[in-house]
Write an enzyme that holds these catalytic residues in place. Structure first.
Site, short mmCIF file in Angstrom:
data_model
loop_
_atom_site.label_atom_id
_atom_site.label_comp_id
_atom_site.label_asym_id
_atom_site.label_seq_id
_atom_site.Cartn_x
_atom_site.Cartn_y
_atom_site.Cartn_z
N ASN A 1 0.34 -1.02 5.45
CA ASN A 1 1.27 -0.27 6.29
C ASN A 1 0.66 -0.32 7.67
O ASN A 1 -0.30 0.41 7.97
CB ASN A 1 1.30 1.22 5.91
N CYS B 1 -4.90 -3.00 2.94
CA CYS B 1 -4.58 -2.90 4.37
C CYS B 1 -5.76 -3.18 5.29
O CYS B 1 -6.14 -4.33 5.47
CB CYS B 1 -3.94 -1.55 4.67
N LYS C 1 -9.51 1.96 -1.85
CA LYS C 1 -9.73 1.42 -0.49
C LYS C 1 -11.07 1.86 0.10
O LYS C 1 -11.39 3.05 0.12
CB LYS C 1 -8.57 1.90 0.41
N GLU D 1 -6.01 8.80 7.72
CA GLU D 1 -6.57 8.31 6.43
C GLU D 1 -7.95 8.89 6.15
O GLU D 1 -8.32 9.12 5.01
CB GLU D 1 -6.61 6.78 6.41
N ASN E 1 -7.05 6.16 -1.73
CA ASN E 1 -5.96 5.22 -1.45
C ASN E 1 -6.20 4.05 -2.42
O ASN E 1 -7.15 3.29 -2.26
CB ASN E 1 -6.05 4.78 0.01
N GLU F 1 0.86 -1.20 0.00
CA GLU F 1 0.00 0.00 0.00
C GLU F 1 0.90 1.25 0.00
O GLU F 1 1.94 1.26 0.66
CB GLU F 1 -0.84 -0.03 1.29
N1 CDT Z 1 -2.95 1.43 6.56
C1 CDT Z 1 -3.87 0.83 7.34
O1 CDT Z 1 -5.00 0.62 6.94
N2 CDT Z 1 -3.48 0.50 8.58
C2 CDT Z 1 -4.38 -0.04 9.57
C3 CDT Z 1 -3.96 0.34 10.94
C4 CDT Z 1 -4.64 1.55 11.34
S1 CDT Z 1 -4.36 1.98 12.99
C5 CDT Z 1 -5.26 3.40 13.07
C6 CDT Z 1 -4.50 -1.56 9.57
O2 CDT Z 1 -5.61 -2.07 9.74
O3 CDT Z 1 -3.49 -2.25 9.44
#
Ligand code: CDT
Length: 326
Positions: free
Chosen positions: A208, A183, A132, A151, A115, A47
């Site tokens: 990430n 993600c 996303k 985000e 995203n 991502e």
């Molecule tokens: N990038 C992403 O979606 N990360 C989220 C963690 C968010 S914590 C506020 C994940 O679910 O991995």
């Protein structure tokens, strides 16, 4: 006969805020070259693979962050990836921030930010695009957090649904049914099932994920962050009888830790390969797409066993309600 495809999970180590796209692209090209030497037919990058995970950085005016987004694909900076796909006969998956300017219907222009992830085939053609849907984090600066996760500020909810396409990958003539998640989507069984209902065989997914959960009001042990990530992908694959290549950005990025642990998972929900560093690392596996069949004709034969007449709450309700007291 087995339907084999050699896939590569191309984990990326940290990309710092000060580093430009050309740094990330050069590292991705090196992984593609390595993949070529190892027979990879499809390589999967994470991502937001072109930059640091910028939603951890707050700006007062969102336009100040527009330099993190791509306004075209391919762009001058990403064209070398498309050229490498053709040269090396290798499809690739790429996650990036997308900025779209379109007519607003009133004579003006509106700017939209997503995203996004794409699948590019070995001819350098974009064959699948996804924006996303499940955006985690918060929409405004949160002074209580050591690291922001903005985000909901930087992106709109994706407007493309969860598409699956049958597309030619690798040496085989017949297509592979491919879908994309990004993600946080991996934690939502609804997203996997919408892909499963389109007979998905291979789910490509970049992430990430911070090692520390700042959303948690209570304590969440460090190792559980990795466990929950793997659990989600393994369950998604098992319950929808598909493979997944789930690829992280890893390491200490702008002082914040991302846990890595990229994996390739089979349709039984088993991890068959995993990254063991926080660096750029290519993990490969020779997947057999025919392994998707067993689940489809037995326990997860959707046509025989699903009962959608009892699933109304899934689409009619967002938050949980209290049950009646008896
Ligand atoms: N990038 C992403 O979606 N990360 C989220 C963690 C968010 S914590 C506020 C994940 O679910 O991995």
């Amino acid at each position: 006969m087995a339907r084999r495809l050699t896939v590569g999970a191309a984990q990326l180590g940290a990309i710092q805020k000060s580093e430009g796209r050309e740094v990330a692209v050069a590292r991705m090209l090196a992984l593609m070259e390595e993949g070529h030497r190892r027979g990879v037919e499809l390589i999967v990058f994470p991502e937001l693979a072109l930059t640091t995970f910028f939603p951890r950085h707050w700006v007062e005016r969102i336009e100040e962050a527009d330099h993190w987004y791509e306004t075209e694909m391919p762009s001058a900076a990403t064209q070398p990836l498309f050229d490498a796909a053709r040269r090396l006969n290798m499809a690739f998956h790429l996650g990036y921030a997308e900025l779209v300017r379109e007519p607003d219907g009133a004579g003006g222009v509106r700017t939209r930010r997503f995203n996004t992830a794409i699948l590019v085939n070995a001819e350098g053609r974009i064959v699948l695009k996804y924006r996303k849907v499940h955006l985690p984090g918060h929409a405004a600066f949160d002074p209580a957090r050591k690291v922001q996760h903005l985000e909901k500020y930087y992106f709109e909810v994706g407007d493309l649904g969860f598409p699956v396409v049958k597309t030619r990958l690798g040496k085989r003539e017949e297509g592979v049914n491919v879908g994309l998640l990004i993600c946080n989507d991996r934690r939502w069984p609804e997203a996997w099932r919408v892909l499963g209902l389109q007979s998905v065989e291979l789910v490509l997914l970049g992430y990430n994920t911070p090692s520390i959960n700042q959303e948690a009001k209570g304590w969440e042990a460090h190792h559980l962050r990795v466990f929950h990530s793997h659990l989600s992908v393994q369950a998604g694959c098992y319950q929808n009888a598909c493979w997944s290549v789930a690829v992280a950005k890893a390491g200490i990025e702008d002082g914040a830790e991302l846990f890595g642990h990229s994996i390739i998972v089979n349709p039984q929900g088993e991890i068959v390969a995993m990254a063991d560093t926080w660096e750029d690392q290519l993990v490969t596996y020779d997947i057999d797409l025919d392994r998707c069949r067993l689940g489809r004709v037995s326990i997860f034969d959707f046509a025989r066993h699903r009962r959608p007449e009892h699933y109304g709450r899934i689409t009619s309700q967002v938050g949980a309600v209290e049950p009646p007291t008896v």
